[in-house]
Design an enzyme around this catalytic site. Sequence first.
Site: not given
Ligand code: SF4
Length: 343
Positions: A42, A125, A143, A191, A201
């Site tokens: 980390e 953190y 983070d 993401c 996702c």
């Molecule tokens: S759907 Fe998933 S990849 Fe798309 S913005 Fe939202 S969290 Fe991010």
Amino acid sequence: MSAKRPSIADLLLAWYDANARVLPWRAPPGETADPYRVWLSEVMLQQTTVAAVRPRFAAWVARWPDLASLAAADEADVMAAWAGLGYYARARNLLACARVVSADHGGEFPRTEAALRALPGLGAYTAAAVAAIAFGARAVVVDANVERVVARLFAIPDKGAAIRAAAEAITPDARSGDFAQGMMDLGSAICTPRAPKCLLCPLADRCDGRLAGDPEAYPARKAKAAKPQRYGTVFWLERGGAVWLVRRPAKGLLGGMRALPTGAWSDAPPGLVDAPAPAGWRVLDMTVAHGFTHFDLQLALAMADAGAHQPAGEGEWWPVDALDSAGLPTVFAKAAMRMRSER
Ligand code: SF4
């Protein structure tokens, strides 16, 4: 009666169980990792990418495989081993922390976020990450990856307290370490800052940012303030195949590190002020640029043969052929590389 809707944590943990990155400091999903390795990784990852940290982490744990061996290490060796990983205060704090844990905690990291926070160099953190990932404690780990995912999930434009509160609300009581690592992995692989892969996702159905049509808008990007420009000269003084190296003052930027001599850094090019010896300096028609957090630096490069001149102040003659083992910080390593090719 319809089945209970899975929580965001349920969805994310199921995804993590199937997709967790294998990293040398990690335990498989459902297990807790070695606190020493979690803490070390980390700290290393705070400024550097996973790809860059992998080999450095491997070399580090080959040399200091556990907290006790690090606590017994020589500070100069630790600083040299950190070279290129940025913010040298972190290396000094790593050693200080290892020594405090050895001396005051029987060689075992304390297990709570609050007690970890009291150790040298462990900010909010890192303390949360170690508590959650190494000890399974419920801790909210935010983070840059987690911040981005949460901002998009809840369509929160501003970084800060609202994102933290939302992260707190979705962190589960059990497996909060795996949850944190899952969020990091999701942010890293799916993401992503640009062009998030929403179709892949696991949280897509819950994501307000996606549903609003423009997830990349979250969190809002701040225009970067221009950094001040500073200038300096770095001196390559050579004698018989060795170059004169100094140690930087303990306090201040790159404190305690071995370095090429350089005068003060200022708002205008300082020329040959602060040269380590009154030798016949040759200023090269090239410079080295380096970005620090709070300013950009441009260094002129000056070379000379020491001849009979003895440099002022403390330092050491270091064989040029062995310069790679001097542990020079990146900015001086860059300057040295240029000047070696000009000899
Ligand atoms: S759907 Fe998933 S990849 Fe798309 S913005 Fe939202 S969290 Fe991010």
